[in-house]
Design a protein around this motif. Structure first.
Motif, PDB file in Angstrom:
ATOM      1  N   HIS A  33     -18.764 -19.657   6.773  1.00 49.89           N
ATOM      2  CA  HIS A  33     -18.844 -19.406   5.968  1.00 49.89           C
ATOM      3  C   HIS A  33     -19.253 -19.771   4.975  1.00 49.89           C
ATOM      4  O   HIS A  33     -18.786 -19.232   3.340  1.00 49.89           O
ATOM      5  CB  HIS A  33     -16.975 -19.226   5.675  1.00 49.89           C
ATOM      6  CG  HIS A  33     -15.884 -18.665   6.676  1.00 49.89           C
ATOM      7  ND1 HIS A  33     -15.640 -17.574   7.223  1.00 49.89           N
ATOM      8  CD2 HIS A  33     -15.973 -19.320   7.548  1.00 49.89           C
ATOM      9  CE1 HIS A  33     -14.956 -17.262   7.875  1.00 49.89           C
ATOM     10  NE2 HIS A  33     -14.479 -18.401   8.116  1.00 49.89           N
ATOM     11  N   ARG A  40      -7.457 -18.443   2.101  1.00 46.67           N
ATOM     12  CA  ARG A  40      -7.278 -18.082   3.204  1.00 46.67           C
ATOM     13  C   ARG A  40      -5.582 -16.867   3.377  1.00 46.67           C
ATOM     14  O   ARG A  40      -4.730 -17.491   3.371  1.00 46.67           O
ATOM     15  CB  ARG A  40      -7.647 -18.200   4.619  1.00 46.67           C
ATOM     16  CG  ARG A  40      -8.246 -16.976   6.062  1.00 46.67           C
ATOM     17  CD  ARG A  40      -8.275 -17.473   7.159  1.00 46.67           C
ATOM     18  NE  ARG A  40      -8.222 -16.945   8.350  1.00 46.67           N
ATOM     19  CZ  ARG A  40      -7.363 -16.366   9.000  1.00 46.67           C
ATOM     20  NH1 ARG A  40      -6.132 -16.955   8.818  1.00 46.67           N
ATOM     21  NH2 ARG A  40      -7.197 -15.000   9.711  1.00 46.67           N
ATOM     22  N   SER A  42      -4.649 -13.366   5.084  1.00 46.55           N
ATOM     23  CA  SER A  42      -4.460 -12.575   6.163  1.00 46.55           C
ATOM     24  C   SER A  42      -3.179 -11.738   6.941  1.00 46.55           C
ATOM     25  O   SER A  42      -2.232 -11.999   7.028  1.00 46.55           O
ATOM     26  CB  SER A  42      -5.007 -13.207   7.649  1.00 46.55           C
ATOM     27  OG  SER A  42      -3.812 -13.763   8.034  1.00 46.55           O
ATOM     28  N   TRP A 159     -14.502 -12.601   5.222  1.00 47.89           N
ATOM     29  CA  TRP A 159     -13.617 -12.216   6.088  1.00 47.89           C
ATOM     30  C   TRP A 159     -14.324 -12.365   7.076  1.00 47.89           C
ATOM     31  O   TRP A 159     -14.827 -13.537   8.186  1.00 47.89           O
ATOM     32  CB  TRP A 159     -13.929 -10.304   6.314  1.00 47.89           C
ATOM     33  CG  TRP A 159     -14.216  -9.904   5.333  1.00 47.89           C
ATOM     34  CD1 TRP A 159     -15.074  -9.162   4.207  1.00 47.89           C
ATOM     35  CD2 TRP A 159     -12.792  -8.862   4.277  1.00 47.89           C
ATOM     36  NE1 TRP A 159     -13.831  -8.367   3.253  1.00 47.89           N
ATOM     37  CE2 TRP A 159     -13.436  -8.777   3.030  1.00 47.89           C
ATOM     38  CE3 TRP A 159     -11.463  -9.085   5.148  1.00 47.89           C
ATOM     39  CZ2 TRP A 159     -11.654  -8.115   2.791  1.00 47.89           C
ATOM     40  CZ3 TRP A 159     -10.437  -8.132   4.361  1.00 47.89           C
ATOM     41  CH2 TRP A 159     -10.347  -7.791   3.604  1.00 47.89           C
ATOM     42  N   ASP A 160     -12.619 -12.459   8.179  1.00 48.13           N
ATOM     43  CA  ASP A 160     -12.286 -12.844   9.947  1.00 48.13           C
ATOM     44  C   ASP A 160     -11.094 -12.174  10.552  1.00 48.13           C
ATOM     45  O   ASP A 160     -11.097 -11.260  10.380  1.00 48.13           O
ATOM     46  CB  ASP A 160     -12.579 -13.897  10.135  1.00 48.13           C
ATOM     47  CG  ASP A 160     -11.224 -14.764   9.624  1.00 48.13           C
ATOM     48  OD1 ASP A 160     -10.283 -14.194   9.812  1.00 48.13           O
ATOM     49  OD2 ASP A 160     -10.951 -15.596   8.620  1.00 48.13           O
ATOM     50  N   LYS A 189      -9.229 -13.250   5.227  1.00 49.62           N
ATOM     51  CA  LYS A 189     -10.846 -13.016   3.827  1.00 49.62           C
ATOM     52  C   LYS A 189      -9.812 -14.512   3.429  1.00 49.62           C
ATOM     53  O   LYS A 189      -9.489 -14.557   2.646  1.00 49.62           O
ATOM     54  CB  LYS A 189     -10.247 -12.113   3.176  1.00 49.62           C
ATOM     55  CG  LYS A 189     -10.568 -12.131   1.620  1.00 49.62           C
ATOM     56  CD  LYS A 189     -12.253 -11.824   1.842  1.00 49.62           C
ATOM     57  CE  LYS A 189     -12.747 -11.658  -0.250  1.00 49.62           C
ATOM     58  NZ  LYS A 189     -14.612 -12.039   0.408  1.00 49.62           N
ATOM     59  N   ARG A 190     -11.526 -15.297   3.118  1.00 53.53           N
ATOM     60  CA  ARG A 190     -11.712 -17.015   2.692  1.00 53.53           C
ATOM     61  C   ARG A 190     -11.868 -16.502   1.047  1.00 53.53           C
ATOM     62  O   ARG A 190     -12.793 -15.154   1.108  1.00 53.53           O
ATOM     63  CB  ARG A 190     -12.364 -17.057   2.867  1.00 53.53           C
ATOM     64  CG  ARG A 190     -12.141 -18.195   4.551  1.00 53.53           C
ATOM     65  CD  ARG A 190     -12.613 -18.896   4.989  1.00 53.53           C
ATOM     66  NE  ARG A 190     -12.511 -19.082   5.737  1.00 53.53           N
ATOM     67  CZ  ARG A 190     -11.394 -20.303   6.402  1.00 53.53           C
ATOM     68  NH1 ARG A 190     -10.923 -21.026   4.947  1.00 53.53           N
ATOM     69  NH2 ARG A 190     -10.915 -20.622   7.735  1.00 53.53           N
ATOM     70  N   PHE A 191     -11.009 -16.933  -0.134  1.00 50.27           N
ATOM     71  CA  PHE A 191     -11.540 -16.460  -1.378  1.00 50.27           C
ATOM     72  C   PHE A 191     -11.380 -18.307  -2.055  1.00 50.27           C
ATOM     73  O   PHE A 191     -10.859 -19.045  -1.231  1.00 50.27           O
ATOM     74  CB  PHE A 191     -11.183 -15.631  -1.754  1.00 50.27           C
ATOM     75  CG  PHE A 191      -8.924 -15.738  -2.183  1.00 50.27           C
ATOM     76  CD1 PHE A 191      -8.589 -16.198  -2.937  1.00 50.27           C
ATOM     77  CD2 PHE A 191      -8.758 -15.335  -0.684  1.00 50.27           C
ATOM     78  CE1 PHE A 191      -7.370 -16.226  -3.111  1.00 50.27           C
ATOM     79  CE2 PHE A 191      -7.339 -15.449  -1.193  1.00 50.27           C
ATOM     80  CZ  PHE A 191      -6.575 -15.930  -1.726  1.00 50.27           C
TER      81      PHE A 191
END
Length: 191
Positions: A33, A40, A42, A159-160, A189-191
């Motif tokens: 990432h 994160r 989801s 994204w995963d 989604k990571r931010f």
């Protein structure tokens, strides 16, 4: 119950050994990432299996309950995180508790838990923690164990897709104990 716990533990250990045997030169989340993104979020669609549940007492059958969830995780580092798991069961059913021969009706139950999470190998994460099942007929305390494996998608966007397996042991002083297994697929989604 011990056989269920042993089965879940076996799955975790087997998955870990497969991941360790892959001999990739990856460095945790930085490779997957980019820099560490602490947050994160989801959305998870799943199905729960409650061994003691039924919808019609005259026709006992295996009952699979659809669920939808929203999870939030905060990563302190590449290995450690704390998570908030939220899940809504999209069905009505009756469950027979273990220590009592009592039947308890469940209607669109919400299960929330706070999980301590640890990455045991590259993007394979286990979580464990307490929670509560809230439902209009009766609330239960929950002990929850999760195993999830993130599969990054769309390059460096964070994204995963994540398959999630969880086990919940639900107990109440006046209404005994029952358990549930849930399998779901999440988009994160990571931010």
């Amino acid at each position: 119950m011990q056989s269920y716990f042993i089965s879940l533990l076996t799955i975790v250990l087997f998955s870990t050994s497969i991941s360790l045997a892959q001999k990739r030169e990856l460095h945790g989340r930085e490779e997957a990432h980019g820099e560490l993104k602490h947050h994160r979020l989801s959305v998870i669609w799943g199905h729960a299996y409650v061994p003691k549940a039924f919808s019609n007492p005259d026709k006992p059958q295996t009952l699979i309950i659809p669920t939808i969830g929203l999870d939030y995780e905060y990563f302190f580092s590449h290995k450690f995180a704390i998570g908030l798991s939220n899940e809504l069961e999209l069905s009505n059913y009756v469950v027979e508790t273990r220590h009592h021969t009592e039947e308890v009706e469940r209607e669109y139950a919400y299960v929330g838990a706070i999980l301590a999470m640890y990455e045991v190998s590259h993007l394979l994460i286990i979580g464990i923690g307490p929670g509560i099942e809230i439902e209009k007929n009766h609330n239960f305390f929950v002990g929850k164990i999760t195993v999830e494996r993130e599969f990054p998608i769309m390059g460096e966007g964070g994204w995963d897709v994540t398959p999630v397996l969880s086990y919940e042991l639900k107990s109440s002083h006046g209404h005994g104990i029952y358990d549930a297994f849930t399998f779901g697929i999440g988009i994160g989604k990571r931010f």
